[in-house]
Write an enzyme that holds these catalytic residues in place. Structure first.
Site, PDB file in Angstrom:
ATOM      1  N   GLY A 129      57.447 -12.729 -45.818  1.00 63.79           N
ATOM      2  CA  GLY A 129      58.138 -14.267 -46.042  1.00 63.79           C
ATOM      3  C   GLY A 129      58.975 -14.273 -47.154  1.00 63.79           C
ATOM      4  O   GLY A 129      58.154 -14.303 -48.192  1.00 63.79           O
ATOM      5  N   HIS A 130      60.182 -14.636 -47.088  1.00 64.04           N
ATOM      6  CA  HIS A 130      60.957 -14.880 -48.111  1.00 64.04           C
ATOM      7  C   HIS A 130      61.541 -16.432 -48.268  1.00 64.04           C
ATOM      8  O   HIS A 130      61.834 -16.901 -47.375  1.00 64.04           O
ATOM      9  CB  HIS A 130      62.176 -14.040 -48.178  1.00 64.04           C
ATOM     10  CG  HIS A 130      61.940 -12.536 -48.065  1.00 64.04           C
ATOM     11  ND1 HIS A 130      62.851 -11.633 -48.107  1.00 64.04           N
ATOM     12  CD2 HIS A 130      60.856 -12.132 -48.358  1.00 64.04           C
ATOM     13  CE1 HIS A 130      62.633 -10.392 -48.288  1.00 64.04           C
ATOM     14  NE2 HIS A 130      60.974 -10.374 -48.233  1.00 64.04           N
ATOM     15  N   GLN A 160      59.082  -6.678 -49.127  1.00 61.73           N
ATOM     16  CA  GLN A 160      57.833  -6.164 -49.883  1.00 61.73           C
ATOM     17  C   GLN A 160      58.067  -5.805 -51.300  1.00 61.73           C
ATOM     18  O   GLN A 160      59.099  -6.184 -51.885  1.00 61.73           O
ATOM     19  CB  GLN A 160      57.062  -5.072 -49.168  1.00 61.73           C
ATOM     20  CG  GLN A 160      56.482  -5.349 -47.748  1.00 61.73           C
ATOM     21  CD  GLN A 160      57.486  -5.638 -46.702  1.00 61.73           C
ATOM     22  OE1 GLN A 160      58.413  -4.680 -46.300  1.00 61.73           O
ATOM     23  NE2 GLN A 160      57.193  -6.569 -45.794  1.00 61.73           N
ATOM     24  N   LYS A 172      61.873 -12.838 -54.060  1.00 63.41           N
ATOM     25  CA  LYS A 172      63.028 -12.313 -53.867  1.00 63.41           C
ATOM     26  C   LYS A 172      64.054 -13.152 -52.982  1.00 63.41           C
ATOM     27  O   LYS A 172      65.239 -13.203 -53.070  1.00 63.41           O
ATOM     28  CB  LYS A 172      62.774 -10.893 -52.685  1.00 63.41           C
ATOM     29  CG  LYS A 172      62.084  -9.747 -53.414  1.00 63.41           C
ATOM     30  CD  LYS A 172      61.593  -8.717 -52.596  1.00 63.41           C
ATOM     31  CE  LYS A 172      60.757  -9.110 -51.457  1.00 63.41           C
ATOM     32  NZ  LYS A 172      59.298  -9.549 -51.913  1.00 63.41           N
ATOM     33  N   ASP A 218      56.533 -10.690 -52.600  1.00 67.41           N
ATOM     34  CA  ASP A 218      56.247 -12.127 -52.970  1.00 67.41           C
ATOM     35  C   ASP A 218      56.562 -12.325 -54.387  1.00 67.41           C
ATOM     36  O   ASP A 218      56.381 -13.099 -55.030  1.00 67.41           O
ATOM     37  CB  ASP A 218      54.729 -12.713 -52.695  1.00 67.41           C
ATOM     38  CG  ASP A 218      54.252 -12.496 -51.365  1.00 67.41           C
ATOM     39  OD1 ASP A 218      55.163 -12.295 -50.517  1.00 67.41           O
ATOM     40  OD2 ASP A 218      53.110 -12.382 -51.148  1.00 67.41           O
TER      41      ASP A 218
HETATM   42  P1  GDP Z   1      59.115 -13.057 -51.699  1.00 67.82           P
HETATM   43  O1  GDP Z   1      58.529 -12.552 -50.691  1.00 67.82           O
HETATM   44  O2  GDP Z   1      59.496 -12.197 -52.759  1.00 67.82           O
HETATM   45  O3  GDP Z   1      60.667 -13.674 -51.258  1.00 67.82           O
HETATM   46  O4  GDP Z   1      58.666 -14.301 -52.488  1.00 67.82           O
HETATM   47  P2  GDP Z   1      57.947 -15.583 -51.700  1.00 67.82           P
HETATM   48  O5  GDP Z   1      58.896 -16.352 -51.090  1.00 67.82           O
HETATM   49  O6  GDP Z   1      56.851 -14.809 -50.647  1.00 67.82           O
HETATM   50  O7  GDP Z   1      56.770 -16.202 -52.844  1.00 67.82           O
HETATM   51  C1  GDP Z   1      57.457 -16.579 -54.024  1.00 67.82           C
HETATM   52  C2  GDP Z   1      57.051 -17.914 -54.082  1.00 67.82           C
HETATM   53  O8  GDP Z   1      57.201 -18.540 -55.538  1.00 67.82           O
HETATM   54  C3  GDP Z   1      57.820 -18.871 -53.147  1.00 67.82           C
HETATM   55  O9  GDP Z   1      57.012 -20.218 -52.950  1.00 67.82           O
HETATM   56  C4  GDP Z   1      59.008 -19.499 -54.125  1.00 67.82           C
HETATM   57  O10 GDP Z   1      59.223 -20.779 -53.556  1.00 67.82           O
HETATM   58  C5  GDP Z   1      58.304 -19.568 -55.237  1.00 67.82           C
HETATM   59  N1  GDP Z   1      59.253 -19.354 -56.646  1.00 67.82           N
HETATM   60  C6  GDP Z   1      60.123 -18.515 -56.667  1.00 67.82           C
HETATM   61  N2  GDP Z   1      60.630 -18.714 -57.784  1.00 67.82           N
HETATM   62  C7  GDP Z   1      59.788 -19.382 -58.623  1.00 67.82           C
HETATM   63  C8  GDP Z   1      59.852 -19.912 -59.984  1.00 67.82           C
HETATM   64  O11 GDP Z   1      60.373 -19.299 -60.918  1.00 67.82           O
HETATM   65  N3  GDP Z   1      58.703 -20.470 -60.394  1.00 67.82           N
HETATM   66  C9  GDP Z   1      57.848 -21.080 -59.312  1.00 67.82           C
HETATM   67  N4  GDP Z   1      57.038 -22.263 -59.847  1.00 67.82           N
HETATM   68  N5  GDP Z   1      57.892 -20.865 -58.221  1.00 67.82           N
HETATM   69  C10 GDP Z   1      58.680 -19.878 -57.669  1.00 67.82           C
HETATM   70  P1  IMO Z   2      57.424 -10.097 -48.845  1.00 68.03           P
HETATM   71  O1  IMO Z   2      58.752  -9.339 -48.531  1.00 68.03           O
HETATM   72  C1  IMO Z   2      53.250  -9.321 -49.796  1.00 68.03           C
HETATM   73  C2  IMO Z   2      51.151  -6.275 -47.458  1.00 68.03           C
HETATM   74  C3  IMO Z   2      49.929  -6.833 -46.494  1.00 68.03           C
HETATM   75  C4  IMO Z   2      48.973  -5.834 -46.622  1.00 68.03           C
HETATM   76  C5  IMO Z   2      49.976  -4.296 -46.718  1.00 68.03           C
HETATM   77  C6  IMO Z   2      50.340  -3.859 -45.414  1.00 68.03           C
HETATM   78  O2  IMO Z   2      57.509 -11.460 -48.455  1.00 68.03           O
HETATM   79  O3  IMO Z   2      57.301  -9.658 -50.188  1.00 68.03           O
HETATM   80  P2  IMO Z   2      51.646  -4.636 -43.043  1.00 68.03           P
HETATM   81  O4  IMO Z   2      51.377  -5.919 -42.358  1.00 68.03           O
HETATM   82  O5  IMO Z   2      52.823  -4.575 -43.624  1.00 68.03           O
HETATM   83  O6  IMO Z   2      51.177  -3.230 -42.416  1.00 68.03           O
HETATM   84  O7  IMO Z   2      50.727  -4.840 -44.410  1.00 68.03           O
HETATM   85  O8  IMO Z   2      51.166  -4.885 -47.267  1.00 68.03           O
HETATM   86  N1  IMO Z   2      52.367  -6.992 -47.257  1.00 68.03           N
HETATM   87  C7  IMO Z   2      52.913  -7.838 -48.225  1.00 68.03           C
HETATM   88  N2  IMO Z   2      52.245  -8.337 -49.376  1.00 68.03           N
HETATM   89  N3  IMO Z   2      54.484  -9.494 -49.555  1.00 68.03           N
HETATM   90  C8  IMO Z   2      54.948  -8.922 -48.247  1.00 68.03           C
HETATM   91  O9  IMO Z   2      56.200  -9.072 -48.090  1.00 68.03           O
HETATM   92  C9  IMO Z   2      54.178  -8.233 -47.601  1.00 68.03           C
HETATM   93  N4  IMO Z   2      54.285  -7.412 -46.514  1.00 68.03           N
HETATM   94  C10 IMO Z   2      53.337  -6.581 -46.348  1.00 68.03           C
HETATM   95  O10 IMO Z   2      49.380  -7.843 -47.219  1.00 68.03           O
HETATM   96  O11 IMO Z   2      48.434  -5.375 -47.932  1.00 68.03           O
HETATM   97 MG    MG Z   3      56.787 -13.251 -49.466  1.00 69.57          MG
END
Ligand code: GDP
Ligand code: IMO
Ligand code: MG
Length: 417
Positions: A42-43, A226, A18, A15
């Protein structure tokens, strides 16, 4: 040997942002490949106030010229994939024609999801998985019980294999479950044959396609899911996911040769979050942690669970940079730190660095905050001095340039140096 592939890898516990970065950088690429994990990811992409979350389709698919690939190293829940294809198709054109699925990717079945849930209930030390069946699907892959996407292209043998597997899995589930479990063979077979019909035209030898594309000077962006600290080998085992989230996974999960990767962009938040169980040395289980969670909207993009928040962990970041051969950093969510007068960062662990992160005590250095909004800033030089000092401190510590500073969720809210 062509070297026109680039990796994007999460450097913390996932998270990191990415999705935003992949969407932003993939404009200039011909192919974008998800190489590991499944719909545990979840991206998020924010474009002109519209938010999209991708779980298994590569995050660059919204660019109409790009070809998306779900690579060899992934595990695929076909029902989730089909739903996501329909949703993406509604906002951008011809996703079905621009999406390729590796014939080597493994299939997630209902028993994987059931097993994931039972395992979580049964074990003393819970992992806090996403309960999407990821671990059990990879478990079947290594124990050579899995079925792959290529099996879907042979419906007659697929049906036979499926029927046999369902019978075996029902016995297995009843061994590990305290309640009786029945798998409806007829219904599962009908469902998966339907998925096979829909997905078959997209299932290809994607490794071959990618290698041929590289020979033709096409460019490839490799999207990690991840983060390094959730890697099956290098993460905080056993509190990890079940795939190779690091750059090695981009090779084994795509069929590209290692020399093809020219650059590796590491993605790190300006602080740290974690969802699920496991060690988190710099966690702030207090008002500051709550402040970061509120300001950063730190709720899981897949499960909606609140993410724990803490200070930037530089020993862990340096470790992740080294494992991945990171050539530059995307430093995300800098704006979340806007309201702080002082920002502690972990510079050392009292008893030395340990990659399983247990029994470590962080030692902090406190850096001055900038205490003003940087969301509208688009030029590095115009950032407040203390924000630049924060970035320089990180760069010097990890010996790697921060080439992108993200100051908001929207793709426009980005500073490229
Ligand atoms: P990922 O799994 O690495 O793609 O990240 P996620 O999408 O799960 O979580 C990142 C969250 O931060 C999302 O809600 C993005 O919209 C938000 N986000 C990304 N870059 C920024 C930033 O520079 N500032 C803020 N405030 N939010 C951001
Ligand atoms: P993105 O790509 C954050 C965490 C779960 C748990 C561990 C194992 O959005 O960054 P799993 O279901 O993979 O067997 O769970 O890994 N986890 C993540 N945490 N971002 C993710 O993906 C994750 N995918 C799995 O919360 O701790
Ligand atoms: Mg994510």
């Amino acid at each position: 040997m062509r070297t026109n592939a680039q990796g994007i890898i999460g450097l913390q516990w996932g998270d990191e942002g990415k999705g935003k970065l992949v969407h932003l950088l993939s404009k200039d690429f011909n192919y974008i490949v998800r190489f590991n994990g499944g719909n545990n990811a979840g991206h998020t992409i924010v474009q002109d106030a519209n938010t999209f979350v991708f779980h298994i389709i590569p995050s660059g698919i919204l660019h109409p010229s790009i070809i998306g690939v779900i690579g060899d190293g992934t595990v695929i829940d076909p029902s989730v994939l089909i739903k996501e294809i329909e949703e993406a198709n509604a906002i951008t054109s011809s996703v079905k024609k621009r999406l390729l699925i590796s014939n080597n990717a493994h299939i997630i079945f209902p028993w994987h999801i059931i097993t994931d849930k039972i395992n979580e209930e049964n074990r003393t030390h819970k992992i806090g998985t996403t309960k999407r069946g990821i671990g059990p699907a990879y478990c079947d892959r290594v124990s050579r019980y899995g079925l792959r996407m290529r099996n879907m292209k042979q419906p007659v043998t697929f049906l036979k294999d499926l029927q046999e597997l369902i019978a075996e899995k029902e016995i297995y589930l009843n061994k590990i479950s305290s309640k009786p479990i029945h798998l409806d063979s007829k219904q599962i077979c009908a469902e998966y044959l339907k998925y096979a019909e829909i997905l078959s035209p997209m299932i290809k030898d994607t490794g071959h396609i990618l290698r041929a594309a590289m020979k033709n000077n096409k460019t490839v962006l490799l999207e990690g899911a991840q983060g390094a600290l959730l890697d099956i080998n290098y993460g905080s085992y056993p509190y990890v996911t079940s795939s190779s989230t690091t750059i090695g996974g981009a090779i084994s999960g795509t069929g590209l040769p290692p020399q093809s990767i020219q650059k590796v962009v590491g993605v790190a938040k300006a602080y740290v979050t974690r969802v699920g169980e496991g060690p988190f040395p710099t966690e702030q289980n207090n008002d500051v942690g709550k402040l970061l969670a509120d300001k950063g909207h730190e709720y899981g993009a897949t499960t909606g669970r609140p993410r724990k928040c803490g200070w930037l962990d530089l020993p862990a970041l340096k470790y992740a940079v080294e494992i991945n051969g990171v050539t530059s950093i995307g430093l995300m969510k800098m704006d979340v730190l806007d309201c702080l007068k002082e920002i502690p960062v972990c510079i050392e662990y009292k008893n030395g660095f340990s990659s399983n992160f247990t029994n470590v005590e962080p030692i902090y250095k406190t850096l001055p905050g900038w205490n003003t909004s940087i969301t509208k800033c688009r030029e590095y030089d115009k950032l407040p001095e203390n924000a630049k000092q924060y970035v320089s401190f990180i760069e010097n510590y990890i010996d790697c340039k921060v080439s992108i500073v993200s100051v908001g969720p929207d793709e426009k809210e980005t500073i490229i140096r």
